[in-house]
Design an enzyme around this catalytic site. Structure first.
Site, PDB file in Angstrom:
ATOM      1  N   GLY A 143      -1.582 -10.854  43.465  1.00 21.16           N
ATOM      2  CA  GLY A 143      -1.281  -9.530  42.935  1.00 21.16           C
ATOM      3  C   GLY A 143      -1.945  -8.456  43.788  1.00 21.16           C
ATOM      4  CB  THR A 144      -5.265  -8.369  45.448  1.00 13.98           C
ATOM      5  OG1 THR A 144      -5.960  -8.625  44.232  1.00 13.98           O
ATOM      6  CG2 THR A 144      -6.077  -7.428  46.308  1.00 13.98           C
ATOM      7  CB  THR A 191       4.179 -20.863  56.513  1.00 15.21           C
ATOM      8  OG1 THR A 191       4.409 -20.971  57.904  1.00 15.21           O
ATOM      9  CG2 THR A 191       4.884 -21.977  55.767  1.00 15.21           C
ATOM     10  CB  CYS A 222     -12.923  -8.406  40.512  1.00 14.28           C
ATOM     11  SG  CYS A 222     -11.222  -8.872  40.367  1.00 14.28           S
TER      12      CYS A 222
HETATM   13  N1  PLP Z   1      -3.799  -5.859  39.061  1.00 21.40           N
HETATM   14  C1  PLP Z   1      -4.293  -6.077  37.847  1.00 21.40           C
HETATM   15  C2  PLP Z   1      -4.001  -5.103  36.752  1.00 21.40           C
HETATM   16  C3  PLP Z   1      -5.080  -7.216  37.604  1.00 21.40           C
HETATM   17  O1  PLP Z   1      -5.595  -7.428  36.382  1.00 21.40           O
HETATM   18  C4  PLP Z   1      -5.328  -8.102  38.665  1.00 21.40           C
HETATM   19  C5  PLP Z   1      -6.194  -9.280  38.460  1.00 21.40           C
HETATM   20  O2  PLP Z   1      -6.940  -9.378  37.510  1.00 21.40           O
HETATM   21  C6  PLP Z   1      -4.767  -7.828  39.910  1.00 21.40           C
HETATM   22  C7  PLP Z   1      -4.012  -6.701  40.084  1.00 21.40           C
HETATM   23  C8  PLP Z   1      -4.994  -8.748  41.072  1.00 21.40           C
HETATM   24  O3  PLP Z   1      -4.239  -9.912  40.930  1.00 21.40           O
HETATM   25  P1  PLP Z   1      -4.656 -11.210  41.773  1.00 21.40           P
HETATM   26  O4  PLP Z   1      -5.796 -11.834  41.064  1.00 21.40           O
HETATM   27  O5  PLP Z   1      -3.423 -12.069  41.755  1.00 21.40           O
HETATM   28  O6  PLP Z   1      -4.985 -10.756  43.133  1.00 21.40           O
END
Ligand code: PLP
Length: 381
Positions: free
Chosen positions: A71-72, A237, A324
């Site tokens: 997600g990041t 990949t 985090c």
């Molecule tokens: N965005 C939000 C709102 C999140 O809560 C998180 C992870 O907790 C992320 C982005 C990041 O996702 P990832 O852990 O897959 O990098």
């Protein structure tokens, strides 16, 4: 020890169907989807099938979905791609309560000369829409606003936000990482939203796959390849097993949305059971307009880390603020932005349930929390 897992906003248990679907791609079907031979093409076929499933989760078309690592990664690609398409513009408008995936990147961009405006929220965690509208100007390259907050679950009025951005011709990126699987998302009805970030491991997929939806026609330039379409922003990949699992997780999440009201009742039961025994405990943020699975409870006068450790010893897994920031006793930036006093922010514990949570687990979790908090209160007195 299986324990009681109430940290689903950090990550979720991969669904058994996800693990089963991934297995062949870790064994005999290990081909590289870029290879021309049949082993490679079998992997390619599986990736494309997963793309269809992830697209269906947000009612998008498959060719608008790009797979990323996390997600990041999606959030950062979104911001970089929009900035790349507007080289003359230097303002980024976001919120004070975004995930660090967005905020840390914005801090870096600030150090490179960008003007970042972080729009605030009120005591309930709701976005200051007037301030958001005011922050948008002709210099604005993009806005980035989350759909649901990872700490409080509070849902932002993304339609209104999108209308405001669209009226100024500003592209909007939406971090829907914590909304997917909990709220229905239909990008076809979200005019003004150009990009959406998703993450597999928050919806019972595996770690190692994310997705970025890019609306067709969006001005976007991939920072690494110069690509302008979602399909072409992949760098290297693909993580085929994780992507295959993501597809299955997306299908399941779409079908399991109806479990969310039950999850919401369990979350409410958890809050009631804890608040009834702890007069110094309060729920952070609006309790009406939020995702069903999330609550942050502030135990006034205590330090969250002590509660986390005490609960972990009893097999109850939760976190303080966002995952985090665990391990550090810096108060959560989200709760600080909401104006909560330090006495509460330092004692903030996030409980995040999932469709797998049972009422028995919640009843037991309440007992464990009350014992752990009760003991810590004696020490704190
Ligand atoms: N965005 C939000 C709102 C999140 O809560 C998180 C992870 O907790 C992320 C982005 C990041 O996702 P990832 O852990 O897959 O990098």
């Amino acid at each position: 020890m299986a324990g009681i897992y109430l940290d689903s906003n950090a990550t979720t248990r991969p669904d058994p169907a996800v693990v089963e679907a991934m297995q062949p791609f870790l064994e005999a079907s290990f081909g590289n989807p870029s290879s021309v031979h049949s082993k490679g093409q079998a992997a390619r076929h599986a990736v494309e099938k997963a793309r269809e499933s992830v697209a269906a989760l947000i009612n998008a078309t498959p060719e608008t979905i790009a797979f990323t690592a996390t997600g990041t990664h999606s959030d950062r690609m979104a911001i970089a791609g929009l900035l790349g398409a507007s080289p003359g513009k230097h303002r980024i408008v976001t919120t004070a309560v975004e995930h660090s995936a967005v905020l840390h990147h914005c801090r870096y961009l600030e150090s490179k000369g960008y003007d970042v405006v972080r729009v605030g929220v009120d005591h309930a965690g709701h976005l200051d829409l007037d301030a958001f509208a005011e922050a948008l100007n002709d210099e604005t390259a993009l806005a980035s606003v989350m759909l649901a907050n990872n700490e409080t679950g509070v849902i932002f009025p993304i339609r209104e936000v999108a209308q405001m951005a669209a009226s100024r011709g500003i592209p909007l990126h939406v971090d829907a990482v914590q909304a997917a699987g909990k709220l229905p998302i239909d990008v076809a009805t979200l005019d003004g939203v150009q990009l959406v970030s998703l993450s597999a491991h928050k919806i019972h997929g595996s770690q190692g796959a994310g997705a970025l939806w890019i609306r067709g026609g969006t001005r976007f330039v991939c920072p690494f390849t110069g690509a302008r379409t979602a399909r072409d922003i992949r760098v290297g990949t693909e993580n085929v097993p994780a992507i295959v699992g993501f597809g299955v997780a997306a299908d399941l999440s779409r079908r399991c949305l109806e479990a969310m009201p039950r999850v919401g009742k369990l979350r409410d039961q958890l809050e009631l059971g804890i608040l009834a025994k702890n007069e110094n405990a309060v729920v952070a943020g609006d309790r009406a307009r939020r995702t069903a699975n999330t609550t942050t409870i502030c135990f006034g006068g205590l330090i969250a880390e002590g509660i986390l450790i005490g609960l972990s010893e009893r097999g109850v897994f939760v976190s303080s603020g966002s995952a985090c920031s665990s391990g550090s006793i810096e108060p959560s930036h989200v709760l600080q932005a909401m104006g909560l006093p330090q006495r509460q922010t330092l004692g903030a514990v996030r409980f995040s349930l999932s469709r797998e949570t049972t009422s028995e687990e919640i009843a037991n979790a309440i007992e464990h929390v009350n014992v752990v908090v009760g003991r810590l209160q004696v020490f704190a007195a």
